[in-house]
Design a protein around this motif. Structure first.
Motif, PDB file in Angstrom:
ATOM      1  N   ASP A 172       0.306  11.776 -10.156  1.00 22.09           N
ATOM      2  CA  ASP A 172      -0.959  12.504 -10.160  1.00 22.09           C
ATOM      3  C   ASP A 172      -0.738  13.990 -10.469  1.00 22.09           C
ATOM      4  OD1 ASP A 172      -3.689  12.516  -9.991  1.00 22.09           O
ATOM      5  OD2 ASP A 172      -3.743  12.894  -7.828  1.00 22.09           O
ATOM      6  N   ASP A 173      -1.796  14.632 -10.943  1.00 19.88           N
ATOM      7  CA  ASP A 173      -1.713  16.036 -11.342  1.00 19.88           C
ATOM      8  C   ASP A 173      -1.274  16.981 -10.220  1.00 19.88           C
ATOM      9  OD1 ASP A 173      -2.364  15.528 -13.953  1.00 19.88           O
ATOM     10  OD2 ASP A 173      -4.506  15.906 -13.700  1.00 19.88           O
ATOM     11  N   PRO A 174      -1.743  16.813  -8.974  1.00 21.35           N
ATOM     12  CA  PRO A 174      -1.298  17.733  -7.921  1.00 21.35           C
ATOM     13  C   PRO A 174       0.218  17.796  -7.765  1.00 21.35           C
ATOM     14  CG  PRO A 174      -3.200  16.506  -7.165  1.00 21.35           C
ATOM     15  CD  PRO A 174      -2.789  15.908  -8.477  1.00 21.35           C
ATOM     16  N   PHE A 175       0.914  16.694  -8.054  1.00 21.09           N
ATOM     17  CA  PHE A 175       2.365  16.734  -7.921  1.00 21.09           C
ATOM     18  C   PHE A 175       2.988  17.609  -9.003  1.00 21.09           C
ATOM     19  CE2 PHE A 175       6.707  15.142  -8.510  1.00 21.09           C
ATOM     20  CZ  PHE A 175       7.178  15.288  -7.213  1.00 21.09           C
ATOM     21  N   LYS A 176       2.333  17.701 -10.143  1.00 25.87           N
ATOM     22  CA  LYS A 176       2.861  18.560 -11.198  1.00 25.87           C
ATOM     23  C   LYS A 176       2.852  20.013 -10.747  1.00 25.87           C
ATOM     24  CE  LYS A 176       1.364  15.313 -14.739  1.00 25.87           C
ATOM     25  NZ  LYS A 176       0.393  15.021 -15.824  1.00 25.87           N
ATOM     26  N   SER A 177       1.918  20.355  -9.874  1.00 26.50           N
ATOM     27  CA  SER A 177       1.889  21.704  -9.316  1.00 26.50           C
ATOM     28  C   SER A 177       3.094  21.943  -8.422  1.00 26.50           C
ATOM     29  CB  SER A 177       0.599  21.932  -8.519  1.00 26.50           C
ATOM     30  OG  SER A 177      -0.536  21.795  -9.357  1.00 26.50           O
ATOM     31  N   ILE A 178       3.532  20.890  -7.746  1.00 25.74           N
ATOM     32  CA  ILE A 178       4.731  20.996  -6.911  1.00 25.74           C
ATOM     33  C   ILE A 178       5.955  21.249  -7.782  1.00 25.74           C
ATOM     34  CG2 ILE A 178       6.263  19.716  -5.356  1.00 25.74           C
ATOM     35  CD1 ILE A 178       3.803  18.278  -4.275  1.00 25.74           C
ATOM     36  N   LEU A 179       6.022  20.542  -8.908  1.00 26.03           N
ATOM     37  CA  LEU A 179       7.132  20.747  -9.825  1.00 26.03           C
ATOM     38  C   LEU A 179       7.106  22.167 -10.396  1.00 26.03           C
ATOM     39  CD1 LEU A 179       7.109  17.371 -11.802  1.00 26.03           C
ATOM     40  CD2 LEU A 179       8.808  18.119 -10.125  1.00 26.03           C
ATOM     41  N   LYS A 180       5.916  22.627 -10.728  1.00 24.43           N
ATOM     42  CA  LYS A 180       5.782  23.980 -11.285  1.00 24.43           C
ATOM     43  C   LYS A 180       6.228  25.024 -10.269  1.00 24.43           C
ATOM     44  CE  LYS A 180       2.397  27.185 -13.240  1.00 24.43           C
ATOM     45  NZ  LYS A 180       0.985  27.375 -13.639  1.00 24.43           N
ATOM     46  N   GLN A 230       0.826  -1.201   0.000  1.00 24.63           N
ATOM     47  CA  GLN A 230       0.000   0.000   0.000  1.00 24.63           C
ATOM     48  C   GLN A 230       0.866   1.259   0.000  1.00 24.63           C
ATOM     49  OE1 GLN A 230      -2.965   0.050   3.110  1.00 24.63           O
ATOM     50  NE2 GLN A 230      -3.482   2.188   2.766  1.00 24.63           N
ATOM     51  N   ARG A 231       1.947   1.242   0.734  1.00 23.37           N
ATOM     52  CA  ARG A 231       2.865   2.384   0.763  1.00 23.37           C
ATOM     53  C   ARG A 231       3.505   2.599  -0.607  1.00 23.37           C
ATOM     54  NH1 ARG A 231       4.916   4.050   5.866  1.00 23.37           N
ATOM     55  NH2 ARG A 231       6.905   4.539   4.863  1.00 23.37           N
ATOM     56  N   ILE A 232       3.896   1.496  -1.241  1.00 22.74           N
ATOM     57  CA  ILE A 232       4.523   1.598  -2.561  1.00 22.74           C
ATOM     58  C   ILE A 232       3.543   2.160  -3.581  1.00 22.74           C
ATOM     59  CG2 ILE A 232       5.536   0.265  -4.444  1.00 22.74           C
ATOM     60  CD1 ILE A 232       6.523  -1.726  -2.265  1.00 22.74           C
ATOM     61  N   ASP A 233       2.326   1.604  -3.603  1.00 22.87           N
ATOM     62  CA  ASP A 233       1.319   2.055  -4.569  1.00 22.87           C
ATOM     63  C   ASP A 233       0.945   3.514  -4.343  1.00 22.87           C
ATOM     64  OD1 ASP A 233       1.347  -0.504  -5.569  1.00 22.87           O
ATOM     65  OD2 ASP A 233      -0.499  -1.131  -4.562  1.00 22.87           O
ATOM     66  N   SER A 234       0.864   3.914  -3.090  1.00 22.23           N
ATOM     67  CA  SER A 234       0.476   5.296  -2.771  1.00 22.23           C
ATOM     68  C   SER A 234       1.521   6.281  -3.266  1.00 22.23           C
ATOM     69  CB  SER A 234       0.285   5.458  -1.256  1.00 22.23           C
ATOM     70  OG  SER A 234      -0.796   4.682  -0.800  1.00 22.23           O
ATOM     71  N   LEU A 235       2.788   5.948  -3.131  1.00 17.78           N
ATOM     72  CA  LEU A 235       3.837   6.858  -3.595  1.00 17.78           C
ATOM     73  C   LEU A 235       3.809   6.985  -5.115  1.00 17.78           C
ATOM     74  CD1 LEU A 235       6.314   8.615  -2.918  1.00 17.78           C
ATOM     75  CD2 LEU A 235       7.724   6.596  -3.368  1.00 17.78           C
ATOM     76  N   VAL A 236       3.659   5.861  -5.803  1.00 13.78           N
ATOM     77  CA  VAL A 236       3.603   5.900  -7.271  1.00 13.78           C
ATOM     78  C   VAL A 236       2.444   6.779  -7.729  1.00 13.78           C
ATOM     79  CG1 VAL A 236       3.200   4.533  -9.345  1.00 13.78           C
ATOM     80  CG2 VAL A 236       4.707   3.650  -7.547  1.00 13.78           C
ATOM     81  N   TYR A 237       1.282   6.601  -7.108  1.00  8.35           N
ATOM     82  CA  TYR A 237       0.115   7.402  -7.483  1.00  8.35           C
ATOM     83  C   TYR A 237       0.366   8.892  -7.209  1.00  8.35           C
ATOM     84  CZ  TYR A 237      -4.692   9.075  -7.691  1.00  8.35           C
ATOM     85  OH  TYR A 237      -5.832   9.771  -8.015  1.00  8.35           O
ATOM     86  N   PHE A 238       0.981   9.183  -6.079  1.00  8.75           N
ATOM     87  CA  PHE A 238       1.260  10.570  -5.697  1.00  8.75           C
ATOM     88  C   PHE A 238       2.181  11.246  -6.715  1.00  8.75           C
ATOM     89  CE2 PHE A 238       4.334  13.366  -3.409  1.00  8.75           C
ATOM     90  CZ  PHE A 238       3.483  14.412  -3.124  1.00  8.75           C
ATOM     91  N   LEU A 239       3.216  10.547  -7.151  1.00  6.45           N
ATOM     92  CA  LEU A 239       4.197  11.148  -8.054  1.00  6.45           C
ATOM     93  C   LEU A 239       3.676  11.277  -9.480  1.00  6.45           C
ATOM     94  CD1 LEU A 239       7.494   9.402  -6.861  1.00  6.45           C
ATOM     95  CD2 LEU A 239       6.601  11.649  -6.221  1.00  6.45           C
TER      96      LEU A 239
END
Length: 298
Positions: free
Chosen positions: A198-206, A187-196
């Motif tokens: 997902d669109d909200p993470f692109k906002s972090i990169l921006k 579950q921890r592994i899948d959650s990290l992959v989804y987080f990285l």
């Protein structure tokens, strides 16, 4: 110890009135009073008429009653140290600690169990065999110890090794606890992959671009910051998720794996055409915060 060896008395007075014989032949001269007060099992075993005083010396020619136990002399010595008012025993390996805990449970010595469980949190045991600690803590419902052990199992790259299943089975851990060990990890592994991904993470990169502009004028519009950054981010993301799938804890040792790696260096050195540098440290900090908040064993 040789067969029929006498273990040193735990108290000089009063004289012992019972003998416990270990599986390897060592005789422990003990006192009924201490056994009965600490253990309901021994209390039932010794439920026979007692002399007026528990401290009355038996006649010189009297045969002191005895009982054989299946525990080794090493385990019995440590267990009796927890019954008598003497120094606490020490443990230099998880197997002896485990056997002593199981013996304390067998003889229903609650006071000993409350002390022994504290040894499970010693760093040397958690680091050397966290699955063993997890199995013991699961069997006895010790939440703090179970949670601590689960966290360290996340550093093991080969958790599916059959020997870990054998350890859990031997310790009496339930199938539910064994499944939890694997399912929470995944579950921890899948959650990290989804987080990285997902669109909200692109906002972090921006936001990490100090010019804060995917379509910077200085880039002449034909070189889009987003595309340039993502070309650098994608290999780093794959490296992070690959390493996290092996050791899904995300602690200092996890991040030290990336020190000096080219994929990390290139991402941190990215600079927009307008001169704005990438704030790679902020991106990594947010990833680490997310890892810290991932599901743990309750």
């Amino acid at each position: 110890m040789a067969e029929n060896d006498l273990y040193p008395n735990f108290l000089s007075t009063p004289p012992p009135d019972f003998i416990i014989k270990s599986a390897d032949g060592t005789r422990f001269q003990v006192h009924r009073l201490f056994l009965q007060a600490s253990s309901s099992v021994f209390a039932a075993m010794l439920a026979v008429p007692q002399p007026e005083s528990a401290f009355v010396s038996p006649p010189a020619n009297a045969v002191i009653p005895s009982a054989d136990v299946t525990e080794s002399s090493v385990v019995m010595a440590k267990l009796l140290c927890l019954i008598y008012p003497v120094s606490l025993p020490s443990f230099d390996n998880i197997d002896t600690l485990s056997e002593t805990i199981l013996a304390a449970d067998k003889y229903d010595i609650e006071g000993a169990l409350s002390i022994l469980r504290q040894f499970l949190l010693k760093k040397e045991f958690l680091d050397s065999d966290p699955v063993h600690v997890y199995g013991l803590a699961s069997r006895f419902g010790w939440k703090e110890e179970k949670k601590a052990a689960f966290r360290v199992t996340l550093t093991l790259p080969n958790i599916t090794d059959p020997r870990y299943a054998d350890t859990l089975y031997a310790l009496g851990a339930s199938a539910k606890d064994a499944f939890l060990l694997l399912s929470l990890r995944q579950q921890r592994i899948d959650s990290l992959v989804y987080f990285l991904e997902d669109d909200p993470f692109k906002s972090i990169l921006k936001a990490a671009l100090n010019c804060n502009n995917w379509f910077c004028e200085a880039s002449n519009r034909d070189k889009i910051n987003r595309d340039k950054m993502m070309k650098l981010w994608r290999p780093l993301m794959l490296a992070i998720t690959s390493e996290f799938s092996k050791r899904p804890l995300g602690d200092d040792s996890f991040w030290s794996h990336f020190v000096g790696k080219e994929v990390l260096r290139m991402f941190f050195n990215y600079t927009c055409a307008c001169g704005s540098p990438m704030d790679g440290g902020d991106v990594m900090s947010k990833i680490r915060t997310f890892m810290d908040e991932l599901p743990n064993c309750e």
